[in-house]
Design a protein around this motif. Structure first.
Motif, PDB file in Angstrom:
ATOM      1  N   ALA A   1       0.826  -1.205   0.000  1.00 56.89           N
ATOM      2  CA  ALA A   1       0.000   0.000   0.000  1.00 56.89           C
ATOM      3  C   ALA A   1       0.861   1.255   0.000  1.00 56.89           C
ATOM      4  N   GLY A   2       1.982   1.188   0.727  1.00 56.74           N
ATOM      5  CA  GLY A   2       2.881   2.337   0.734  1.00 56.74           C
ATOM      6  C   GLY A   2       3.461   2.612  -0.640  1.00 56.74           C
ATOM      7  N   VAL A   3       3.881   1.554  -1.332  1.00 59.14           N
ATOM      8  CA  VAL A   3       4.418   1.713  -2.684  1.00 59.14           C
ATOM      9  C   VAL A   3       3.333   2.222  -3.630  1.00 59.14           C
ATOM     10  N   LEU A   4       2.131   1.687  -3.507  1.00 58.61           N
ATOM     11  CA  LEU A   4       1.030   2.136  -4.357  1.00 58.61           C
ATOM     12  C   LEU A   4       0.739   3.625  -4.135  1.00 58.61           C
ATOM     13  N   GLY A   5       0.876   4.061  -2.884  1.00 55.53           N
ATOM     14  CA  GLY A   5       0.710   5.484  -2.615  1.00 55.53           C
ATOM     15  C   GLY A   5       1.759   6.315  -3.327  1.00 55.53           C
ATOM     16  N   ASP A   6       3.016   5.840  -3.290  1.00 51.83           N
ATOM     17  CA  ASP A   6       4.086   6.550  -3.991  1.00 51.83           C
ATOM     18  C   ASP A   6       3.863   6.554  -5.499  1.00 51.83           C
ATOM     19  N   LEU A   7       3.221   5.503  -6.002  1.00 51.41           N
ATOM     20  CA  LEU A   7       2.920   5.419  -7.433  1.00 51.41           C
ATOM     21  C   LEU A   7       1.605   6.129  -7.781  1.00 51.41           C
ATOM     22  N   LYS A   8       1.006   6.801  -6.757  1.00 47.81           N
ATOM     23  CA  LYS A   8      -0.241   7.569  -6.925  1.00 47.81           C
ATOM     24  C   LYS A   8      -1.420   6.674  -7.311  1.00 47.81           C
ATOM     25  N   ARG A   9      -1.398   5.438  -6.881  1.00 50.74           N
ATOM     26  CA  ARG A   9      -2.504   4.512  -7.128  1.00 50.74           C
ATOM     27  C   ARG A   9      -3.235   4.315  -5.789  1.00 50.74           C
ATOM     28  N   HIS A  10      -3.916   5.382  -5.376  1.00 50.47           N
ATOM     29  CA  HIS A  10      -4.417   5.456  -4.005  1.00 50.47           C
ATOM     30  C   HIS A  10      -5.606   4.535  -3.751  1.00 50.47           C
ATOM     31  N   ARG A  11      -6.459   4.342  -4.750  1.00 49.25           N
ATOM     32  CA  ARG A  11      -7.588   3.426  -4.562  1.00 49.25           C
ATOM     33  C   ARG A  11      -7.075   2.028  -4.270  1.00 49.25           C
ATOM     34  N   GLU A  12      -6.057   1.579  -5.028  1.00 45.53           N
ATOM     35  CA  GLU A  12      -5.474   0.259  -4.785  1.00 45.53           C
ATOM     36  C   GLU A  12      -4.785   0.204  -3.426  1.00 45.53           C
ATOM     37  N   ALA A  13      -4.180   1.326  -3.018  1.00 45.58           N
ATOM     38  CA  ALA A  13      -3.531   1.359  -1.699  1.00 45.58           C
ATOM     39  C   ALA A  13      -4.559   1.139  -0.601  1.00 45.58           C
ATOM     40  N   ARG A  14      -5.700   1.798  -0.724  1.00 42.15           N
ATOM     41  CA  ARG A  14      -6.757   1.616   0.274  1.00 42.15           C
ATOM     42  C   ARG A  14      -7.216   0.159   0.315  1.00 42.15           C
ATOM     43  N   GLU A  15      -7.372  -0.467  -0.869  1.00 40.04           N
ATOM     44  CA  GLU A  15      -7.809  -1.863  -0.921  1.00 40.04           C
ATOM     45  C   GLU A  15      -6.789  -2.776  -0.240  1.00 40.04           C
ATOM     46  N   SER A  16      -5.512  -2.519  -0.484  1.00 39.46           N
ATOM     47  CA  SER A  16      -4.470  -3.334   0.130  1.00 39.46           C
ATOM     48  C   SER A  16      -4.495  -3.189   1.650  1.00 39.46           C
ATOM     49  N   LEU A  17      -4.724  -1.990   2.131  1.00 36.90           N
ATOM     50  CA  LEU A  17      -4.779  -1.759   3.579  1.00 36.90           C
ATOM     51  C   LEU A  17      -6.025  -2.392   4.188  1.00 36.90           C
ATOM     52  N   ALA A  18      -7.127  -2.398   3.456  1.00 39.23           N
ATOM     53  CA  ALA A  18      -8.342  -3.061   3.955  1.00 39.23           C
ATOM     54  C   ALA A  18      -8.092  -4.556   4.119  1.00 39.23           C
ATOM     55  N   GLN A  19      -7.401  -5.177   3.154  1.00 37.19           N
ATOM     56  CA  GLN A  19      -7.054  -6.600   3.267  1.00 37.19           C
ATOM     57  C   GLN A  19      -6.131  -6.833   4.462  1.00 37.19           C
ATOM     58  N   CYS A  20      -5.192  -5.911   4.658  1.00 38.95           N
ATOM     59  CA  CYS A  20      -4.263  -6.034   5.786  1.00 38.95           C
ATOM     60  C   CYS A  20      -5.018  -5.997   7.110  1.00 38.95           C
ATOM     61  N   ALA A  21      -5.945  -5.031   7.236  1.00 38.29           N
ATOM     62  CA  ALA A  21      -6.718  -4.914   8.472  1.00 38.29           C
ATOM     63  C   ALA A  21      -7.567  -6.162   8.704  1.00 38.29           C
ATOM     64  N   ALA A  22      -8.104  -6.754   7.620  1.00 40.09           N
ATOM     65  CA  ALA A  22      -8.912  -7.966   7.756  1.00 40.09           C
ATOM     66  C   ALA A  22      -8.073  -9.123   8.286  1.00 40.09           C
ATOM     67  N   ILE A  23      -6.859  -9.271   7.770  1.00 45.66           N
ATOM     68  CA  ILE A  23      -5.960 -10.327   8.268  1.00 45.66           C
ATOM     69  C   ILE A  23      -5.624 -10.073   9.733  1.00 45.66           C
TER      70      ILE A  23
END
Length: 849
Positions: free
Chosen positions: A148-170
């Motif tokens: 998610a951090g890398v996706l943020g740096d790549l300005k792909r913020h929607r995907e970053a949020r999705e990755s963090l949601a999966q992380c929180a679920a785990i």
């Protein structure tokens, strides 16, 4: 690398100890104690006897590979990314198939550190199926977090949020509270990166609570993030308090100690304390060099040079140093890392007249992104304006400054809290001062007026926001009201309870912080144009006087139906000191019985000071103003000046407003045809009953709330949709927490915090209480307090006093004022006529009339 005996088969106890060291090292890394982690992991390698190129028995090789993989993180973070990657190369031939996902993930992490974002993203994607197959679950969660951090740096913020949601679920499924805290923290950083400061602050506050419960060692990290978000929002003092509190925490990773020094240095820059900024930057740089953090060392050096630039101590040698710093930051190869240094170097080059070099830097700079983007982009526009001024192109300079201020206004329009909106104007202070200075230097009154409207009281141009009906907010408000009511009762009986007061402060602080988390949507009030203002002034034969201060000098803009005039007055400090002394004497003459000789002396002093203020502020423009009604836009401490006391304004209708834009907007609204008259009295006022009866008799069917019926809920609900409201209650201004300035009612206080929740605010409000016209003036002449909360919520006219008022005098003035309103007079006219009944009436008509 490690001069040990060749790797051999370890005994069961040795193998168990090696794994223990590896796991302990990881735990210390996860908690931010990297030096201790490195020490433990190196100890494990010494135990296995690893030497570069060794393979050894399978069990020994596997634990050695895991030690190398874990150590690579500490080495990369504490020293060199290349050293960390080299350790992963050595681990490659030792890694078991089931650990392959761990190795690939670690390589992605180190590539991220190195700024090789796309390569990092590719490695994370390769690692994901491996970790889903072999685990461990906590590392899969960390992979999603890091991706998610890398996706943020790549300005792909929607995907970053999705990755963090999966992380929180785990984290929730596997009962990993620390991972949940990190996911929440990272989501806050994503929102901060996007400029959504309210949501970022909410998430960071939630993460802070998780860290406090599950990993206090990491509190410093999230507190640093909170300080950065508050600073970007312009809440400089609050950011300083958070950063200082974080610095006092016992457990601090070295990197965070360095970054806290950086935060405090940046805050000092915002507050104009160049010496503290330089000192903190130098301390942080020494710490970074000692712990081999080259990137952080260069960052601290940049802060030191910026402080020197802002102090004005710019030489050719200094300019060379800024260019050298910029080149070194570029050498790190991290996209965006050198952007702020490019602007710094350009400004230094401009200061020493190396204009062509500066222009080249400013024309090739990349578009800024990320949490600090607003500061970088504003500084770039400021540097371009400075360059244009040096080249004598003032129109171009003003265009760059307009661009910056427009960007700033868009940024502010997303913030729901009135405090954040007022505070964030500090980010554009240099731009605003430069633009206003250019306008004043031009001598063109119309240009100066346009710029004055761009730089002042911008929060009132933004749409109001209704704070969410949150059960926790409601519970805290109920507790706060109860405590405030008890404290008021204690004070009446001569008691004091510091425990209750401390709990009040805690609740106020918490509610205040939660208000920062409120987003905003809606249209803004447009900037007033001089021609529109003059047209409206013509309708009522009024004159508008807008006071400005720049470089210590006070100026007055005078607009009537035909022209705009600009006049230079005296020093701003002199006028503000006279206003301060006048207010002090008024307060001294009220609320206690003075010996007659002393009272006469105070009255004489008030009269002398009022005449001096009149001479400073109005005499130089008397010929332009004539005897017409006035609309006044004050600046600084003039905001709460009791204007009716000035000799030339006695009996003259005067309306005080934060800006011409707000005044024009209110004046353009249709008068409310319906709505009741509401009268409410709080406890403890000797003359309140007589005041209520006298005013009630002037209106048909008013709603009168008093005694037990005048609770805060009843009063607040009655305000919605009301036409005219009169509130007679003790008032309290809270300069350090203005949202909780309040009026005392039967069951507790009505607070400024409550006012912005009104769906349909009253058209006119009168506050016949002490001090509720008082205000805290923020950057950009933003006023904060109970009166300003009503104006901010949408009330058109507020009559109040910024100093203490004798109760009998207030009854006399207020009754006469309402008699004028009932007869159809405009509020300013009614107040002017009423104020003539008292020699020192401090009531002021705010808003529009």
């Amino acid at each position: 690398m490690y001069d040990n005996d060749p790797m051999r088969a370890l005994t069961p106890d040795e193998l168990a100890e090696a794994w223990r060291l590896q796991q302990a090292g990881v735990e210390h890394q996860n908690s931010g104690r990297l030096e201790r982690a490195r020490e433990l992991l190196r100890g494990g390698l010494r135990l296995t006897g690893w030497t570069a190129g060794d393979v050894g028995p399978a069990d020994t090789a596997r634990v050695t590979a895991r030690l190398l993989i874990s150590l690579s993180y500490a080495e990369a973070y504490l020293g060199s990314t290349q050293d960390g990657l080299a350790l992963l190369d050595h681990a490659e031939q030792l890694t078991a198939d089931e650990d392959r996902g761990i190795l690939v993930h670690q390589r992605g992490l180190l590539l991220w550190f190195a700024g090789r974002w796309q390569e990092s993203f590719t490695r994370f994607n390769e690692a994901e199926p491996l970790l889903r197959r072999h685990g461990p679950a906590w590392l899969l969660g960390n992979l999603l977090l890091n991706r998610a951090g890398v996706l943020g740096d790549l300005k792909r913020h929607r995907e970053a949020r999705e990755s963090l949601a999966q992380c929180a679920a785990i984290a929730d499924d596997e009962n990993l509270p620390l991972l949940h805290a990190k996911a929440t923290h990272s989501l806050g950083l994503v929102e901060h990166y996007l400029g959504n400061v309210p949501e970022a602050l909410r998430l960071l506050a939630e993460a802070s609570q998780w860290y406090e419960r599950h990993s206090p060692d990491l509190l410093t990290v999230v507190k640093g993030s909170q300080a950065r978000a508050l600073l970007d929002a312009g809440l400089v003092k609050e950011a300083r308090n958070v950063a200082r509190a974080a610095r006092e925490l016992e457990e601090q990773p070295t990197s965070e100690r360095i970054q806290l020094n950086a935060q405090i240095a940046v805050i000092a820059l915002e507050m104009g304390d160049w010496d503290e900024a330089i000192q903190c930057a130098r301390e942080g740089r020494k710490l970074a060099i000692r712990h081999e953090r080259p990137i952080l060392a260069v960052w601290m050096e940049r802060l030191e040079l910026e402080a020197i630039l802002r102090s004005g101590n710019v030489t050719e040698e200094f300019a060379r140093n800024t260019v050298d710093l910029m080149e070194r930051q570029r050498s790190f190869g991290i996209p965006g890392f050198a952007q702020i240094s490019e602007v710094l170097a350009a400004r230094a080059l401009i200061a020493v007249d190396r204009l062509n070099e500066a222009e080249k830097l400013l024309s090739t700079g990349a578009l800024a992104n990320g949490p600090s983007a607003i500061a970088i982009r504003l500084n770039r526009e400021l540097a371009r304006a400075e360059l244009a001024v040096r080249r004598g192109d003032r129109p171009r300079a003003q265009r760059y400054i307009r661009n910056g201020l427009s960007l700033l206004h868009r940024h502010r329009s997303r913030l729901g809290s009135i405090e954040l909106q007022a505070g964030v104007s500090s980010l554009g202070r240099q731009l605003a001062e430069r633009g206003l200075g250019l306008a004043l230097e031009s001598g063109r009154a119309s240009t100066a007026f346009s710029w004055s409207e761009r730089v002042r009281a911008q929060a009132y141009r933004l749409p109001t926001v209704s704070l969410p009906e949150d059960p926790r907010n409601a519970d805290m408000l109920a507790q706060l009201r109860k405590l405030r009511h008890q404290l008021s009762s204690d004070e009446t009986h001569g008691r004091a309870d510091p425990t209750k007061l401390a709990e009040c402060r805690r609740l106020e602080r918490t509610l205040r912080e939660r208000s920062w988390q409120t987003p905003r949507t809606g249209d803004t009030v447009p900037l007033a144009k001089g021609v529109d203002v003059r047209r409206r002034l013509t309708v009522k034969d009024e004159v508008l006087v807008s006071y400005l201060q720049h470089d210590g000098t006070l100026h007055a803009l005078v607009l009537d139906g035909e022209r705009t005039h600009l006049r230079r007055l005296g020093t701003a400090a002199e006028s503000e000191e006279l206003a301060r002394r006048l207010r002090a004497d008024l307060s001294a003459s009220t609320g206690r019985r003075l010996p007659e000789r002393m009272a006469a002396t105070v009255r004489a002093s008030i009269a002398r000071l009022a005449e001096k203020v009149d001479n400073a502020l109005l005499a130089p423009i008397a010929a332009l103003v004539g005897d017409r009604d006035l609309v006044i836009i004050p600046t600084g401490t003039l905001t709460t000046l009791p204007w009716a006391l000035l000799p030339s304004l006695r009996g003259r209708p005067v309306t005080v407003t934060p800006s011409a834009s707000l005044w024009t907007d209110i004046s353009a609204r249709s008068a409310r045809s319906g709505g009741r008259v509401i009268l409410a009295a709080g406890p403890g006022l000797v003359h309140a009953e007589a005041e209520m009866d006298a005013i009630a008799a002037l209106y048909p069917d008013p709603l009168v709330l008093r005694d037990g019926a005048a609770g805060h809920r009843e009063v607040l609900s009655s305000l919605d949709g009301a036409a005219t409201v009169h509130l007679a209650a003790h008032g309290h201004h809270e300069p350090d927490n203005v949202q909780f300035s309040r009026l005392d009612f039967a069951d507790g206080p009505l607070m400024a915090y409550d006012i912005v929740r009104l769906g349909d605010p009253p058209a006119r409000v009168t506050l016949s209480a002490c001090d509720v016209g008082e205000a805290t003036v923020a950057s950009g002449d933003e006023t904060l307090g109970f009166t300003s909360a009503l104006l901010y919520a949408g009330t058109g006219t507020v009559v109040s006093s910024g100093v203490k008022v004798e109760h009998q005098a207030a009854v006399d003035v207020m009754t006469t004022y309402h008699r004028g309103l009932a007869a159809g007079h405009r509020p300013a006219r009614a107040l002017a006529e009423a104020s003539e009944r008292q020699a020192f009436s401090p009531f002021v008509c705010y808003g529009a009339s």
